[in-house]
Design an enzyme around this catalytic site. Structure first.
Site, PDB file in Angstrom:
ATOM      1  N   LYS A 195       5.658  13.301   0.599  1.00 33.69           N
ATOM      2  CA  LYS A 195       4.238  13.687   0.546  1.00 33.69           C
ATOM      3  C   LYS A 195       3.590  13.367   1.887  1.00 33.69           C
ATOM      4  O   LYS A 195       3.342  12.221   2.217  1.00 33.69           O
ATOM      5  CB  LYS A 195       3.465  12.958  -0.554  1.00 33.69           C
ATOM      6  CG  LYS A 195       2.130  13.667  -0.783  1.00 33.69           C
ATOM      7  CD  LYS A 195       1.047  12.812  -1.351  1.00 33.69           C
ATOM      8  CE  LYS A 195       0.187  12.095  -0.361  1.00 33.69           C
ATOM      9  NZ  LYS A 195      -0.558  12.904   0.610  1.00 33.69           N
ATOM     10  N   GLU A 271       5.171  -0.062   4.883  1.00 33.60           N
ATOM     11  CA  GLU A 271       4.876  -0.263   6.322  1.00 33.60           C
ATOM     12  C   GLU A 271       3.386  -0.013   6.448  1.00 33.60           C
ATOM     13  O   GLU A 271       2.941   1.121   6.338  1.00 33.60           O
ATOM     14  CB  GLU A 271       5.613   0.743   7.212  1.00 33.60           C
ATOM     15  CG  GLU A 271       7.050   1.045   6.846  1.00 33.60           C
ATOM     16  CD  GLU A 271       7.971  -0.124   7.049  1.00 33.60           C
ATOM     17  OE1 GLU A 271       7.636  -0.999   7.873  1.00 33.60           O
ATOM     18  OE2 GLU A 271       8.996  -0.182   6.365  1.00 33.60           O
ATOM     19  N   CYS A 306      -0.267   2.029  14.167  1.00 38.14           N
ATOM     20  CA  CYS A 306      -0.290   0.792  13.372  1.00 38.14           C
ATOM     21  C   CYS A 306      -0.063  -0.432  14.249  1.00 38.14           C
ATOM     22  O   CYS A 306      -0.634  -1.483  14.031  1.00 38.14           O
ATOM     23  CB  CYS A 306       0.782   0.872  12.295  1.00 38.14           C
ATOM     24  SG  CYS A 306       2.385   1.278  12.959  1.00 38.14           S
ATOM     25  N   GLU A 404      -8.622  -3.662  11.076  1.00 40.10           N
ATOM     26  CA  GLU A 404      -7.906  -2.587  11.752  1.00 40.10           C
ATOM     27  C   GLU A 404      -8.855  -1.401  11.945  1.00 40.10           C
ATOM     28  O   GLU A 404      -9.378  -0.859  10.979  1.00 40.10           O
ATOM     29  CB  GLU A 404      -6.700  -2.145  10.923  1.00 40.10           C
ATOM     30  CG  GLU A 404      -5.870  -1.117  11.651  1.00 40.10           C
ATOM     31  CD  GLU A 404      -4.717  -0.575  10.823  1.00 40.10           C
ATOM     32  OE1 GLU A 404      -4.916  -0.285   9.640  1.00 40.10           O
ATOM     33  OE2 GLU A 404      -3.621  -0.426  11.391  1.00 40.10           O
TER      34      GLU A 404
HETATM   35  P1  NAD Z   1      -3.620   5.961   4.006  1.00 43.53           P
HETATM   36  O1  NAD Z   1      -3.140   4.713   3.377  1.00 43.53           O
HETATM   37  O2  NAD Z   1      -4.999   6.407   3.745  1.00 43.53           O
HETATM   38  O3  NAD Z   1      -2.682   7.187   3.573  1.00 43.53           O
HETATM   39  C1  NAD Z   1      -1.285   7.126   3.685  1.00 43.53           C
HETATM   40  C2  NAD Z   1      -0.689   8.042   2.640  1.00 43.53           C
HETATM   41  O4  NAD Z   1      -1.035   7.549   1.347  1.00 43.53           O
HETATM   42  C3  NAD Z   1      -1.203   9.480   2.721  1.00 43.53           C
HETATM   43  O5  NAD Z   1      -0.147  10.362   2.431  1.00 43.53           O
HETATM   44  C4  NAD Z   1      -2.263   9.516   1.639  1.00 43.53           C
HETATM   45  O6  NAD Z   1      -2.493  10.801   1.091  1.00 43.53           O
HETATM   46  C5  NAD Z   1      -1.671   8.583   0.600  1.00 43.53           C
HETATM   47  N1  NAD Z   1      -2.690   7.997  -0.277  1.00 43.53           N
HETATM   48  C6  NAD Z   1      -3.998   7.755   0.020  1.00 43.53           C
HETATM   49  N2  NAD Z   1      -4.635   7.252  -1.053  1.00 43.53           N
HETATM   50  C7  NAD Z   1      -3.724   7.161  -2.048  1.00 43.53           C
HETATM   51  C8  NAD Z   1      -3.785   6.729  -3.394  1.00 43.53           C
HETATM   52  N3  NAD Z   1      -4.921   6.295  -3.957  1.00 43.53           N
HETATM   53  N4  NAD Z   1      -2.637   6.749  -4.127  1.00 43.53           N
HETATM   54  C9  NAD Z   1      -1.487   7.215  -3.571  1.00 43.53           C
HETATM   55  N5  NAD Z   1      -1.376   7.662  -2.322  1.00 43.53           N
HETATM   56  C10 NAD Z   1      -2.481   7.635  -1.553  1.00 43.53           C
HETATM   57  O7  NAD Z   1      -3.311   5.781   5.556  1.00 43.53           O
HETATM   58  P2  NAD Z   1      -3.641   6.813   6.730  1.00 43.53           P
HETATM   59  O8  NAD Z   1      -5.111   6.774   6.948  1.00 43.53           O
HETATM   60  O9  NAD Z   1      -2.961   8.110   6.475  1.00 43.53           O
HETATM   61  O10 NAD Z   1      -2.872   6.143   7.961  1.00 43.53           O
HETATM   62  C11 NAD Z   1      -3.408   5.084   8.660  1.00 43.53           C
HETATM   63  C12 NAD Z   1      -2.789   3.778   8.187  1.00 43.53           C
HETATM   64  O11 NAD Z   1      -1.366   3.859   8.269  1.00 43.53           O
HETATM   65  C13 NAD Z   1      -3.184   2.624   9.074  1.00 43.53           C
HETATM   66  O12 NAD Z   1      -3.544   1.519   8.292  1.00 43.53           O
HETATM   67  C14 NAD Z   1      -1.911   2.329   9.859  1.00 43.53           C
HETATM   68  O13 NAD Z   1      -1.802   1.020  10.312  1.00 43.53           O
HETATM   69  C15 NAD Z   1      -0.852   2.669   8.871  1.00 43.53           C
HETATM   70  N6  NAD Z   1       0.437   2.929   9.546  1.00 43.53           N
HETATM   71  C16 NAD Z   1       1.416   1.973   9.461  1.00 43.53           C
HETATM   72  C17 NAD Z   1       2.636   2.170  10.112  1.00 43.53           C
HETATM   73  C18 NAD Z   1       3.738   1.125  10.050  1.00 43.53           C
HETATM   74  O14 NAD Z   1       4.885   1.459  10.320  1.00 43.53           O
HETATM   75  N7  NAD Z   1       3.441  -0.124   9.706  1.00 43.53           N
HETATM   76  C19 NAD Z   1       2.862   3.349  10.838  1.00 43.53           C
HETATM   77  C20 NAD Z   1       1.839   4.296  10.898  1.00 43.53           C
HETATM   78  C21 NAD Z   1       0.621   4.082  10.240  1.00 43.53           C
END
Ligand code: NAD
Length: 505
Positions: A195, A271, A306, A404
């Protein structure tokens, strides 16, 4: 900081953008299909505000369809029990196809996320191909174990794919994050439901077609675009999905732990977010190089990383000199059209993310000294651009130094000695990465041991390599992507004991 150059498109990339075909349907059981209820959502180019297409908005019915297809394909054994050499050849073929389609994938990634085309074309897309090649090459070289238990028995430890894996990924490196999850899961023999984030579904959908062309059997690889609560939550809650690999925010990562507890206790690998420290001592051998690395550590990819080193700890003795070098280095990151090879930064991924970052910048103005940036630029483009922003004299407890931001916003925090900076750097709910600049070997080793994070780069920033694990501790998550260790998330260990009878006389 100066004003920004007017956008100059690179002719080659504008031509590719004009010609590219955008696939907007989900990919389930080997076919592109609309969402079961026919709903779509607008996919927006954040550099212009233009609508790129109407993408299938998947929901629980689509997750059910994909989970059933994935289970059928897994049980059929066509992928899960085939000779791993077949998986190796198929995944290497997929890596080749990603490279052959590099220009199309790069333009899709840039149109969808606003990131610079020079990064999409030279880092994101080739880097994703490398990940499929790495795990493809490795998958027929994982050996099982025979345990020395004496002559009366044979005990073996064998690795088995966990079954159906959900991969839920963010928007900052869409194809790369998908590859980090899907490549080891597929190489291990699992069936996968990917997804992508709602902000960036296009390369994942294109990848599905390439996976089919490479020979991945029907049902083994499915892609469901859609919103988190509609398509992500049903994956987390599904009783017939065995494992979820998640990359995204800490807040949503915690939801996935809850989904698992409320459903089938599926394995959840997270992650999540970060607030990484960049620490500069006066004995760093090249302060200019350190300042350039500090700028790259926060401004590369618009700070939407991240492991961005968003907290810069500078020793009091070099504070003024280092700040001057940093301001100079930050000039290389002036935002501009993502298709212009001369732009230093691209667009923020969405209007929402831009507002979020701008509100942190406003908070920062009341908490610290704004040195540069501090707002939106290129508004006439219709897109979402933010200037590289640096705050000085930041209290380590300030909002901008603890939360963050996920944008191009850096906090400079002064320190007096090693013990103090270790304690400040560790005073975070996150523990993803750290960068330490010193020419003292003893100090480098002491800090790399004392910092409570997943990765430490010494005299470098955010060093990531296919062969080394990437991930965090504390609320940055519990899993490791990349390296051979990534296989462990998607394989179960099975113990088999066989009693051996005496030979008949
Ligand atoms: P997000 O958590 O909003 O979304 C990530 C994924 O989860 C998306 O596919 C989204 O549609 C899904 N999602 C959102 N709400 C959900 C819910 N209620 N139930 C199930 N799935 C849901 O994150 P983002 O805004 O897409 O990305 C930014 C974040 O990702 C930052 O916090 C960043 O640090 C983190 N990130 C971490 C790494 C790592 O390797 N540690 C790498 C890249 C990004």
């Amino acid at each position: 900081m100066t004003t920004h150059p007017s956008p100059r498109h690179h002719p080659f990339w504008t031509d590719v953008a004009r010609l590219v075909q955008i696939e907007t349907r989900a990919f389930i059981d080997g076919d592109y299909v609309p969402a079961a209820d026919g709903r779509t959502f607008a996919c927006i180019n954040p550099a212009t505000g233009a609508v790129l297409g109407a993408v299938a908005a998947c929901s629980i019915q689509d997750v059910d369809r994909a989970a059933a297809a994935a289970r059928r394909s897994f049980e059929s054994g066509r992928w899960s029990r085939c000779d791993p050499a077949v998986r190796r050849r198929t995944l290497i073929r997929l890596a080749d196809l990603i490279e052959e389609h590099r220009d199309t994938l790069a333009i899709l990634e840039t149109l969808d996320t606003g990131k610079l085309i020079r990064d999409s074309a030279t880092l994101d897309i080739p880097g994703s191909a490398d990940v499929f090649r790495f795990f493809g090459e490795a998958c027929d070289k994982l050996l099982d174990e025979a345990v020395p238990v004496g002559t009366g028995a044979l005990a073996t430890i064998t690795r088995e794919p966990v079954g159906v894996v959900g991969a839920v990924v963010p928007w900052n490196f869409p194809l790369k994050m998908a590859a980090w999850k899907c490549a080891p899961a597929l190489a291990a023999g699992n069936s996968v439901i990917l997804k992508p984030a709602e902000q960036s579904p296009l390369t994942a959908l294109y990848l599905a077609g390439l996976a089919a062309e490479a020979g991945i059997p029907r049902g083994v690889f499915n892609v469901l675009p859609g919103f988190g609560p509609d398509a992500g939550a049903p994956i987390g809650l599904h009783p017939d999905i065995d494992c979820v690999g998640f990359t995204g925010s800490t807040e949503v990562g915690k939801l996935f732990l809850g989904y698992a507890g409320r459903s089938n206790m599926k394995r959840v690998w997270l992650e999540c977010g970060g607030k990484s420290a960049f620490i500069v001592f006066p004995d760093a051998r090249d302060l200019k190089a350190a300042a350039q690395a500090a700028a790259a550590g926060i401004f590369f990819n618009q700070g939407e990383i991240c492991s961005a080193t968003s907290r810069l700890f500078v020793h009091e003795d070099i504070r003024a000199d280092f700040t001057a070098l940093l301001l100079e280095a930050a000039r290389a990151y002036m935002p501009g059209d993502p298709l212009d090879l001369a732009s230093g930064m691209g667009a923020m991924v969405s209007a929402e993310q831009t507002q979020r970052v701008l509100s942190y910048i406003e908070t920062g103005k009341s908490e610290a000294n704004l040195l540069c940036g501090g707002g939106r630029v290129l508004a006439e483009s219709g897109g979402s651009f933010i200037a590289p922003t640096i705050f000085a004299d930041v209290d380590p407890r300030a909002v901008i130094a603890t939360e963050e931001i996920f944008g191009p916003v850096l906090s400079i925090i002064p320190f007096r000695n090693e013990a103090e900076v270790v304690s400040l750097a560790n005073a975070s709910i996150y523990g993803l990465g750290a960068s330490v600049w010193t020419s003292c070997l003893d100090r480098a080793v002491r800090l790399s041991r004392a910092l409570h994070v997943g990765s430490v780069s010494v005299n470098a920033v955010d060093h990531v390599d296919l062969r080394t694990p990437f991930g965090g501790v504390k609320q940055s998550g519990n899993g490791r992507d990349l390296s051979l260790h990534a296989f462990e998330k998607y394989l179960d260990l099975k113990t088999t004991w066989i009693s051996i009878g005496e030979a008949a006389a």
